[in-house]
Design a protein around this motif. Structure first.
Motif, short mmCIF file in Angstrom:
data_model
loop_
_atom_site.label_atom_id
_atom_site.label_comp_id
_atom_site.label_asym_id
_atom_site.label_seq_id
_atom_site.Cartn_x
_atom_site.Cartn_y
_atom_site.Cartn_z
N LEU A 113 0.78 -1.06 -0.01
CA LEU A 113 -0.20 0.01 -0.09
C LEU A 113 1.00 1.18 -0.22
O LEU A 113 0.66 2.40 -0.62
CB LEU A 113 -0.99 0.09 1.11
N ALA A 114 1.96 1.23 0.84
CA ALA A 114 2.95 2.43 0.72
C ALA A 114 3.35 2.61 -0.80
O ALA A 114 3.62 3.72 -1.22
CB ALA A 114 4.20 2.03 1.44
N ILE A 115 3.74 1.47 -1.55
CA ILE A 115 4.12 1.51 -2.79
C ILE A 115 2.90 2.22 -3.81
O ILE A 115 3.27 3.24 -4.71
CB ILE A 115 4.64 0.48 -3.66
N ALA A 116 1.64 1.97 -3.45
CA ALA A 116 0.73 2.32 -4.20
C ALA A 116 0.46 3.79 -4.16
O ALA A 116 -0.04 4.43 -5.23
CB ALA A 116 -0.69 1.45 -3.88
N THR A 117 0.57 4.17 -2.82
CA THR A 117 0.58 5.61 -2.61
C THR A 117 1.47 6.52 -3.15
O THR A 117 1.28 7.70 -3.57
CB THR A 117 0.59 5.88 -1.15
#
Length: 343
Positions: free
Chosen positions: A305-309
Motif C-alpha cells: 500500500l505504501a508503494i501504491a500511494t
C-alpha cells in the motif's frame, strides 16, 4: 554498545541509505532505505535492537489513515463486477501456495502444518500468532513468513521501477498542504486513535491498518477533505521498514538454515505465480499492469500500500483485493490445519 549508541548508529545508516535512494529517484525510498538500514544493522554489523511494538502499530495506523483519506467510495462500488475475478485470483494464490508448502515439508524436516502456514502469502502477523494453536512450529512460521516479507519489501520498489516505470507525478493519496496543516493533524490524530481502538475491539485482521483506514474513509470530509501530512506519511514508512528489518537477527536465520534453499525457491515461485495472476487480473479488468501486480503481491501488505500511494496506483482496488485474500487466509487457516491433521 549501549542502546543509545545502537539507536544513533541505526539512524545514521538509515539516513544515508534514504538519501542515496532519494537521489536515485527510487519509489518509496523512505521505506526501502529504512528496511535496508535495519537489515545491515542486524545482519552485517551483528547488532540487535528490539523495535517497540507500539511504534510499529503507529506506523501502520498512519499509513491506514493516509489510504483511507484516498478511498473513493464510488470507485469501491464500481469494483462490484470484478469481485468474481478477485475471488478467483485469491483462491488460486492460496491453493498454489498450499501445494508449495506441502512440497517444502517433503523432506520431513518440518511438519505439513508448519510448511503450509510458512508458505501461504499474506496475513504474516495473524498466521504467526495462530500457528502454535493450530499445531505448527511458530518459530519456523514466524521466520519464514517474515523472510518472505523482507524479500518482497526489498524487491518491490525495484521491480516497480524497472518493469512498470511509474510516472513521477506522485501517488493518489491526499497529502495535506501547509495552510491545512491543523485540520490535517486533527484528522490524522482522530483517525489513528479511534481506528486503533476500533481495530482492537472488532478484532479486524491487520487492525493496525484497517481500523484507521476505515475511520479515515468515513470522516475525512468532516475535516475539509484533508489527508495525512507528508512528514507523517514518511515517518510511517520509516517505522514499518525498521520494524520488518529488525526482526531478522542472525539467531532468527539459524532456526531455518537447513530449510533456506528450499524456502527461498518457494518464495520466488510464489512471487512469480502471483505476478502471473496479477497480469491476468489486469488483462480481464480495467486495471493497469502495475495495479494488477500490486493487488496480487504475496505479502508485505503495508509495503504494498505504501508503494501504491507513491506511484499513483488504484488504492481502492489494491486494498480491496489484498483484503479479500487476507480474510480468506485467516478464516481458512483452522480448516487447513484440521484437514492436514486428518491426513
Amino acid at each position: 554498545m549501549r542502546r543509545a549508541g545502537r539507536v544513533l548508529l541505526l539512524a545514521a545508516i538509515v539516513a544515508v541509505l534514504i538519501g542515496v535512494l532519494e537521489l536515485l529517484h527510487v519509489s518509496a525510498a523512505t521505506l526501502i532505505g529504512s528496511l535496508a538500514g535495519a537489515l545491515a544493522f542486524s545482519l552485517v554489523l551483528r547488532q540487535e535492537l528490539r523495535f517497540p511494538e507500539p511504534l510499529y502499530l503507529l506506523g501502520q495506523a498512519m499509513l491506514g489513515a493516509s489510504i483511507g483519506a484516498s478511498i473513493d467510495l464510488d470507485t469501491l462500488r464500481s469494483i462490484g463486477g470484478d469481485w468474481p475475478v478477485v475471488l478467483l485470483v485469491s483462491v488460486a494464490t492460496i491453493l498454489g501456495s498450499v501445494v508449495l508448502g506441502l512440497m517444502l515439508s517433503a523432506r520431513g524436516t518440518i511438519t505439513r502444518e508448519t510448511a503450509v502456514f510458512s508458505s501461504v502469502p499474506g496475513g504474516a502477523s495473524g498466521l504467526t500468532v495462530m500457528s502454535r494453536d493450530l499445531g505448527a512450529d511458530d518459530r519456523v512460521v514466524t521466520v519464514l513468513q517474515y523472510l518472505r516479507v523482507v524479500i518482497i519489501v526489498a524487491s518491490l520498489p525495484f521491480i516497480v521501477n524497472l518493469v512498470f516505470h511509474p510516472s513521477d507525478s506522485g501517488g493518489s493519496a491526499r497529502i495535506a498542504s501547509t495552510e491545512h496543516l491543523l485540520p490535517a493533524l486533527l484528522f490524522t490524530a482522530f483517525s489513528v486513535a479511534v481506528g486503533l481502538v476500533l481495530g482492537r475491539l472488532a478484532r479486524l485482521p491487520a487492525g493496525g491498518v484497517f481500523g484507521p483506514m476505515l475511520v479515515a474513509a468515513i470522516v475525512h470530509g468532516w475535516f475539509g477533505a484533508v489527508g495525512v501530512p507528508n512528514a507523517l506519511q514518511q515517518a510511517a514508512f520509516v517505522l514499518i521498514g525498521l520494524s520488518v528489518g529488525l526482526r531478522f537477527t542472525r539467531a532468527a536465520f539459524a532456526t531455518i538454515r537447513s530449510l533456506l534453499p528450499l524456502a527461498l525457491l518457494n518464495i520466488v515461485i510464489v512471487m512469480i505465480m502471483c505476478a502471473a495472476l496479477g497480469a491476468w487480473l489486469a488483462h480481464v479488468t480495467d486495471l493497469s499492469p502495475l495495479d494488477g501486480y500490486l493487488a496480487t503481491t504475496p505479502g508485505g501488505f503495508s509495503a504494498v500500500l505504501a508503494i501504491a500511494t507513491t506511484t499513483g496506483g488504484d488504492l481502492t482496488f489494491v486494498t480491496a483485493a489484498q483484503l479479500v485474500r487476507l480474510l480468506m487466509i485467516l478464516a481458512g487457516a483452522p480448516i487447513f490445519a484440521w484437514f492436514l491433521r486428518r491426513r
